[in-house]
Design an enzyme around this catalytic site. Sequence first.
Site, PDB file in Angstrom:
ATOM      1  N   GLN A 111      33.915  57.143  25.066  1.00 24.67           N
ATOM      2  CA  GLN A 111      33.970  57.971  26.265  1.00 24.67           C
ATOM      3  C   GLN A 111      34.836  59.189  25.985  1.00 24.67           C
ATOM      4  O   GLN A 111      36.047  59.092  25.806  1.00 24.67           O
ATOM      5  CB  GLN A 111      34.544  57.206  27.470  1.00 24.67           C
ATOM      6  CG  GLN A 111      34.425  58.008  28.762  1.00 24.67           C
ATOM      7  CD  GLN A 111      35.157  57.409  29.935  1.00 24.67           C
ATOM      8  OE1 GLN A 111      36.378  57.324  29.909  1.00 24.67           O
ATOM      9  NE2 GLN A 111      34.425  57.004  30.959  1.00 24.67           N
ATOM     10  N   TYR A 186      38.357  63.473  37.549  1.00 21.86           N
ATOM     11  CA  TYR A 186      38.948  64.022  36.331  1.00 21.86           C
ATOM     12  C   TYR A 186      38.365  65.415  36.074  1.00 21.86           C
ATOM     13  O   TYR A 186      37.606  65.958  36.874  1.00 21.86           O
ATOM     14  CB  TYR A 186      38.682  63.090  35.154  1.00 21.86           C
ATOM     15  CG  TYR A 186      39.624  61.910  35.063  1.00 21.86           C
ATOM     16  CD1 TYR A 186      40.670  61.886  34.144  1.00 21.86           C
ATOM     17  CD2 TYR A 186      39.488  60.813  35.905  1.00 21.86           C
ATOM     18  CE1 TYR A 186      41.541  60.806  34.056  1.00 21.86           C
ATOM     19  CE2 TYR A 186      40.347  59.734  35.839  1.00 21.86           C
ATOM     20  CZ  TYR A 186      41.375  59.734  34.907  1.00 21.86           C
ATOM     21  OH  TYR A 186      42.230  58.672  34.837  1.00 21.86           O
ATOM     22  N   CYS A 374      46.576  41.636  31.719  1.00 27.22           N
ATOM     23  CA  CYS A 374      45.839  41.119  32.864  1.00 27.22           C
ATOM     24  C   CYS A 374      46.675  40.021  33.511  1.00 27.22           C
ATOM     25  O   CYS A 374      47.232  39.165  32.813  1.00 27.22           O
ATOM     26  CB  CYS A 374      44.479  40.561  32.423  1.00 27.22           C
ATOM     27  SG  CYS A 374      43.542  39.752  33.744  1.00 27.22           S
ATOM     28  N   GLU A 424      51.945  16.666  41.706  1.00 28.60           N
ATOM     29  CA  GLU A 424      51.955  17.581  42.845  1.00 28.60           C
ATOM     30  C   GLU A 424      52.215  16.761  44.102  1.00 28.60           C
ATOM     31  O   GLU A 424      51.478  15.813  44.398  1.00 28.60           O
ATOM     32  CB  GLU A 424      50.620  18.319  42.954  1.00 28.60           C
ATOM     33  CG  GLU A 424      50.351  19.018  44.271  1.00 28.60           C
ATOM     34  CD  GLU A 424      51.434  20.024  44.648  1.00 28.60           C
ATOM     35  OE1 GLU A 424      51.871  19.988  45.828  1.00 28.60           O
ATOM     36  OE2 GLU A 424      51.859  20.822  43.782  1.00 28.60           O
TER      37      GLU A 424
END
Length: 589
Positions: A111, A186, A374, A424
Site C-alpha cells: 500500500q 489521508y 492485540c 471458579e
Amino acid sequence: MSEIMRLFEPGNISKLSIKNRVVMAPMGILGLTEEDGRISRRGIDYYVERARGGVGLIVSGICLPTLEIEFKPLMEKGISPLLRSDTRDVIPRLKELTDSVHDYGTKIVVQLSAGFGRVLSPHFQLALGLDNVAPSALPNVWDLSKITRELTTEEVEKLVNSFGNAADIVAEAGFDGIELHGHEGYMMDQFITSIWNRRTDRYGGNLDGRLRFILEIIEIIKCRAGKDFPVIFRYAVKHYIEGGRDADESIEIARRLEQAGVDALHVDAGCYDNWYWPHPPNYQPPGCMVDMAETVRKDVKIPVITVGRLGYPGLAEDVLQEGKADFVALGRPLLADPYWPLKVLERRTEEILPCIGCHEGCLRRGLELNSISCAVNPACGNEKDLDIKPAERSKTVLVVGGGIAGMEAARVAALRGHRVTLFEKGSVLGGHLIPGSVPDFKKDVSLLQDYYVNQLAKKTVKIELGKEVTPGIVEEIGPDVVIVATGSKHIIPNLPGIEKHIVVTATDVLLGKKTAGKNVVVAGGGLIGCETAIYLSQQDKRVTIVEKMDSILSDVFEANKQYLLKMLAENRVSVLTDTALSRVTDEHA
C-alpha cells in the site's frame, strides 16, 4: 452459511490469480520497521503468520514512496518510522518478505501512500518534527489551531514521480501489485475531495482537476511497472460529514478510475472526522460498510473488495454469495486470529479467537508510537518471541478464578503440556465478560467467553465450578504452581448514604441481580459508566451521567469514544461534567 464456501474459490485481480477471496486489510505496523524504513524481522514474521493462516491476499501497511516532502526532517536525520520504497536499499528485506509470503501460496501487494496531510498526528509532529503539508491550507484534525502548509505545484509533481520510482522498487522486490491509499482522509483523499482541495492550479477545481493527482500516479505506475501490474485503489464511498463525498460522486470516480486502468476497488467509508467508520468499534453493526461496495460494484466491471466488521464467517460468505462484493477484507480479526481462514475452511469456526473491537492493542499503541499488538492476542507483532512452546517439565497447575485472566492462564498452561485445574466460585466461567456482553451493542464480547470455554474443554482443563479455593484445597491438591486470578473489586466512594438500597453497581444491574428505577444517576463517565447508561436508557429510563472530570470517556480510544458519544446523544443521556456525587438520600442522589 452456504456449503459452497465461495470464500475459498479462487479469484483474480487483473492477471493476478488469488487462491481465495479473503484479503488481509492494510493496517499500520509501527514498531515492526527498522529505523531506516526497512521492514524488520518481526515485521516479516507478522505477515508470514497471516499467510500461514491461509489468507489469499495481503495488503501491507502504509509504505512511503518518498520522504522528501512531508517527511523531510526524518530524511535529514536518516530515519523513518514507516515502511519506505524510495531507495533500493530496502529491496533485499522486502524480497525476503514477499518470498516468504509466496511460500504459502499467498499474494501480497504494497500500500503506497502520498502521506498524511491534515490527519498527521501530534505524536508524529512533536516527536519527529515533521512538516505538516496538505493539498491546501487546512486545520489539522487533532488540533484545529494548527494549519497545514499548501503543497506547491512542483512538490505535487515530485510526489507523482516518486510513485514511478517506487513502482520499480516494489516490483523488483517481488510484490504482486500496488494498493493506492486513497481513503480515511489521508493525502490522496484530500486531493480528490472538494472540502479539502481548494487549489487553484491544475490539481484543484472540478472533479477533473481533483482527480488529476491520482490519475497521473496510476499512469506512471503502469508505465514503469507494466500495464498488467495490478493497481488497487482504496477509497470511501461516503465520508458521512457535511460537504464530504457522496455516493453519486464516488460512483463517477469509480468509473474514471476503471477507465484509467485501476484493476480493483477497495471500498470503505468515513474519515478521521468520524473515525468509527473507517475503524468501526464493536458498537457498529457487522458488515457496516458492505452496502458501499454493493453500490459501486453495480457500475464497474473490475473486482470490488469490501471491508468493515466482517470477521463473522457466515456473514462474509453471504456477502460473496449475494454478489455484494468480489473479495472480503479482514483487518483486526486477523490480528486476533491469524488462522481465521484455515479454521473457517476446516469448519472449526468455534476455535476462532474473536476480535472485540477495542482498538487498544492495534490502533492506540500505533498512535502512541508503540509496536502493534492485540488485546486478545499478545503474540501479534511478536510472533517468534511469544510463540507458545512445550514446557521442559510438565507440572501440576492450580488456577484460582475463572475470569478472562484465569481462563487464559489455564489455556496457555495446558497448551504447554501442564496438568491444569481451574477453580471458579461462581456457577459459570467468564468473569467480567458475562456482564460486559449483556447490552445488545456488546454481545460480541460473549464470543470471547464462548471461545475460552470451548478451548478449555478441548485442552482437557479440569474445571471446578461453585467452589472457593481454601488453604485446605491447595494442600489436598499439592500443585507445583498456584496462579491467583481472583479478579478486580468495585471502587465505591465512602460517601454519606452510599450503603442505601437505591445504590447499586453496574455489574449487579447488568447481571439482573439488582434493578434501577425510572430516574437513574450513573456516577462515573468512564467506559463502564457510559455503556451502562446507554443500556439503561434503551430501557426507557431517564439517565444522567455525573463525572467529576471535565470530560467523559477520557481513557477510551478515539474511534470508540466518538461512537459512544453518538450513542449517548441518540439515547438522550444527560451528561454533567465537573460534577461530583456528594451524598445519597432515600429519594435521590
